[in-house]
Structures are given as structure tokens and as C-alpha cells.
Design a protein around this motif. Structure first.
Motif, PDB file in Angstrom:
ATOM      1  N   PRO A 165      52.761  59.720  43.804  1.00 18.27           N
ATOM      2  CA  PRO A 165      53.084  59.803  42.371  1.00 18.27           C
ATOM      3  C   PRO A 165      52.006  60.491  41.536  1.00 18.27           C
ATOM      4  O   PRO A 165      52.303  61.031  40.463  1.00 18.27           O
ATOM      5  CB  PRO A 165      53.225  58.334  41.962  1.00 18.27           C
ATOM      6  CG  PRO A 165      53.632  57.634  43.210  1.00 18.27           C
ATOM      7  CD  PRO A 165      52.928  58.347  44.324  1.00 18.27           C
ATOM      8  N   SER A 166      50.772  60.495  42.010  1.00 18.33           N
ATOM      9  CA  SER A 166      49.685  61.131  41.256  1.00 18.33           C
ATOM     10  C   SER A 166      49.876  62.637  41.129  1.00 18.33           C
ATOM     11  O   SER A 166      49.315  63.260  40.222  1.00 18.33           O
ATOM     12  CB  SER A 166      48.335  60.829  41.901  1.00 18.33           C
ATOM     13  OG  SER A 166      48.304  61.258  43.254  1.00 18.33           O
ATOM     14  N   VAL A 167      50.671  63.239  42.019  1.00 16.51           N
ATOM     15  CA  VAL A 167      50.937  64.681  41.913  1.00 16.51           C
ATOM     16  C   VAL A 167      51.716  64.975  40.633  1.00 16.51           C
ATOM     17  O   VAL A 167      51.370  65.880  39.862  1.00 16.51           O
ATOM     18  CB  VAL A 167      51.724  65.197  43.140  1.00 16.51           C
ATOM     19  CG1 VAL A 167      52.099  66.669  42.951  1.00 16.51           C
ATOM     20  CG2 VAL A 167      50.911  65.014  44.408  1.00 16.51           C
ATOM     21  N   LYS A 168      52.765  64.200  40.407  1.00 18.84           N
ATOM     22  CA  LYS A 168      53.559  64.386  39.190  1.00 18.84           C
ATOM     23  C   LYS A 168      52.730  64.071  37.951  1.00 18.84           C
ATOM     24  O   LYS A 168      52.814  64.769  36.932  1.00 18.84           O
ATOM     25  CB  LYS A 168      54.801  63.501  39.226  1.00 18.84           C
ATOM     26  CG  LYS A 168      55.739  63.730  38.043  1.00 18.84           C
ATOM     27  CD  LYS A 168      56.999  62.869  38.155  1.00 18.84           C
ATOM     28  CE  LYS A 168      57.925  63.128  36.965  1.00 18.84           C
ATOM     29  NZ  LYS A 168      59.135  62.263  37.029  1.00 18.84           N
ATOM     30  N   ASP A 169      51.910  63.030  38.030  1.00 16.00           N
ATOM     31  CA  ASP A 169      51.056  62.677  36.899  1.00 16.00           C
ATOM     32  C   ASP A 169      50.079  63.805  36.577  1.00 16.00           C
ATOM     33  O   ASP A 169      49.838  64.113  35.403  1.00 16.00           O
ATOM     34  CB  ASP A 169      50.287  61.388  37.197  1.00 16.00           C
ATOM     35  CG  ASP A 169      51.190  60.174  37.260  1.00 16.00           C
ATOM     36  OD1 ASP A 169      52.305  60.249  36.704  1.00 16.00           O
ATOM     37  OD2 ASP A 169      50.794  59.170  37.880  1.00 16.00           O
ATOM     38  N   MET A 170      49.501  64.392  37.626  1.00 20.82           N
ATOM     39  CA  MET A 170      48.577  65.505  37.419  1.00 20.82           C
ATOM     40  C   MET A 170      49.301  66.680  36.771  1.00 20.82           C
ATOM     41  O   MET A 170      48.780  67.323  35.858  1.00 20.82           O
ATOM     42  CB  MET A 170      47.955  65.927  38.747  1.00 20.82           C
ATOM     43  CG  MET A 170      46.994  67.117  38.649  1.00 20.82           C
ATOM     44  SD  MET A 170      45.559  66.802  37.601  1.00 20.82           S
ATOM     45  CE  MET A 170      44.686  65.571  38.599  1.00 20.82           C
TER      46      MET A 170
END
Length: 282
Positions: A165-170
Motif C-alpha cells: 500500500p505504501s506505493v500508492k501512498d507515495m
């Protein structure tokens, strides 16, 4: 006093800070080219997150009164050794998010490159506000949201074998903090990061009362060129070829033009901060 995770991180990389991998050299040279174009009327310079002195020491050797500020005692130790013969550079170990040791407009020029802003994470905005407060003119570079999204995707697929999920957040916010997830210890040693796009950085500088002279990607052409080099050469050959061409003056000019006029909102360098800005007090 026990070191923070932030301080430990920078201490650990102090010995390789000025080792240029991939397109790091051209990024450094492009920044120094910009600095040299904005030295008229400058006497005092603050280098925030100055690391081992890649800019602070050469500028001191050029005769400017320089303050070299960094969070890492190991970075400062190396810089002091490299500047042992100079008496016009002062070293301060301090957190960039609160420059309370300096008054407003204390410096003609403030430099703040690479990790000092983006690796401050949630305090990144504080760093920008502080350098704008103490500097009459500022030059800064920050991590590029577009580049870091691709980097984060690579981290996730290589180390977790899934899209975290951190990819989308980034991609959406440019912000990463380990505290927001319970499964990222294997992903990265970075505790916090704030990446930007060009419009966001320009808006922040505007809000801090600065007149933005330049705000664009830096190093996008070499980022793309590396893709071709890695297809055609071994890792060792790529390292040799990119560092050789980076010292070519014509290549430097082409890369500078590309950043300003062809892909100003590009991904920036593969390594080093990929967005660059120059701003001054009205």
C-alpha cells in the motif's frame, strides 16, 4: 546522548557520501553550475545538510564565508578533515527543521540539497520554511514523487514480492513513514520520506514568501540515458561511461536545457534528489 535513527542513518553513509553511482555526478555538476550563476553579491552562505562538504568546502575555497550545518557528527568530522586548512568555514551540528541559531535573513545564500528536506519526512515543510526564513536567496533539491514511486514499486516487488500500500501512498502524497504500516521492516531502512512534484514545491516556496526563479526536475536526461546504458553494457562499464560523459561540458549543457525546457516536470535523477528550485526574497 543516544543517537536518533535519523542520525544513525546519516552516520552510516558518511563514508560513501561523495562516491558517485549511476547519474549522481551529473546531478552534482548541474547544481554547482546553478550555484555559480547566482553568486553575484553573495558574501555569506549557509549549507544545510552539507554532509562531507561537496559544496561548502569549494565555496569556502572561493573566498565566501560559509557555515556548514549537518545533523551527522560523522559527516562533519570528515568535512572538517577536508577543510583543515580553511579559516572561513564554520561547522555546526544541528537539526535542519529548526534553525533557531540564526536570525531572519542571516545569509545571502542558503543551500539545502538532497536528504536534508525529504528525509525529514513530516518535518520537511519545517526545513523549507526555516531555510526561507534565514536566507535572502535559497537553492534546494528534494526527492521527486514520480521517481520515488517507481523506486518504491521496485522495493516492494523485489523484497516483498507484492505491491505494498505504501506505493500508492507515495504516488498520491509523496509521504512514507514506517509508523503507518506494520509490515515494512524488510522493505527499507528509511524511517520517513517526503517526496514532491514541481507544482507542490513551487506552491510551498510561494507560501513562504519567496519569489521562485526556477523550479524543475534535475537529471531527467541521464536517468533515461541510464536505461540504454544498462541494456548495452555491464554494470562496471555503465559506471565508467556515465562518469566520463558527465564531465563533458557539452553534455552538461544538454542536460541542463533538457531539465528546464524539455522535461521540467520529469522524474529527475535516478540517484540524488530529482527536483531543484531557486527562490529569493522579493
Amino acid at each position: 546522548m543516544a543517537l536518533t535513527e535519523h542520525e544513525k542513518f546519516w552516520n552510516e553513509i558518511s563514508q560513501i557520501e561523495e562516491v558517485d553511482y549511476d547519474d549522481e555526478m551529473i546531478n552534482r555538476l548541474l547544481r554547482f553550475k546553478a550555484i555559480q550563476c547566482h553568486l553575484s553579491g553573495v558574501h555569506t552562505i549557509l549549507d544545510v545538510g552539507a554532509a562531507t562538504g561537496a559544496y561548502s568546502i569549494p565555496l569556502a575555497r572561493m573566498g565566501f564565508d560559509v557555515v556548514h550545518l549537518d545533523l551527522s557528527d560523522e559527516m562533519i568530522k570528515t568535512a572538517k578533515e577536508n577543510a583543515a586548512d580553511l579559516d572561513n568555514i564554520r561547522f555546526i551540528e544541528h537539526d535542519a527543521s529548526c534553525l533557531d541559531v540564526f536570525g531572519d535573513d542571516a545569509f545571502d545564500l542558503v543551500l539545502c540539497f538532497d536528504g536534508a528536506i525529504s528525509f525529514s519526512g513530516a518535518k520537511a515543510g519545517n526545513v523549507i520554511s526555516e531555510i526561507c526564513r534565514v536566507g535572502k536567496k535559497v537553492m534546494l533539491s528534494v526527492s521527486s514523487k514520480s521517481c520515488m514511486t517507481a523506486t518504491w514499486l521496485n522495493y516492494c516487488l523485489a523484497k516483498l514480492n507484492r505491491i505494498h500500500p505504501s506505493v500508492k501512498d507515495m504516488m498520491e502524497t509523496g509521504y512514507f513513514s514506517k509508523e503507518n504500516y506494520d509490515d515494512v521492516d524488510e522493505l527499507t531502512s528509511i524511517t520517513e520520506l517526503k517526496a514532491y512534484d514541481v507544482d507542490e514545491l513551487r506552491e510551498i516556496l510561494d507560501k513562504n514568501g519567496m519569489n521562485v526563479l526556477e523550479c524543475h526536475s534535475i537529471g531527467s536526461l541521464t536517468h533515461l540515458y541510464l536505461l540504454h546504458l544498462y541494456r548495452q553494457n555491464s554494470k562496471e562499464e555503465v559506471h565508467k561511461k556515465i562518469n566520463e560523459i558527465s564531465t563533458n561540458k557539452e553534455f552538461l549543457e544538454i542536460c541542463d536545457y533538457y531539465d528546464k525546457y524539455v522535461m521540467p516536470s520529469g522524474m529527475g535523477s535516478f540517484r540524488r534528489a530529482g527536483i531543484f528550485a531557486i527562490a529569493e526574497k522579493p
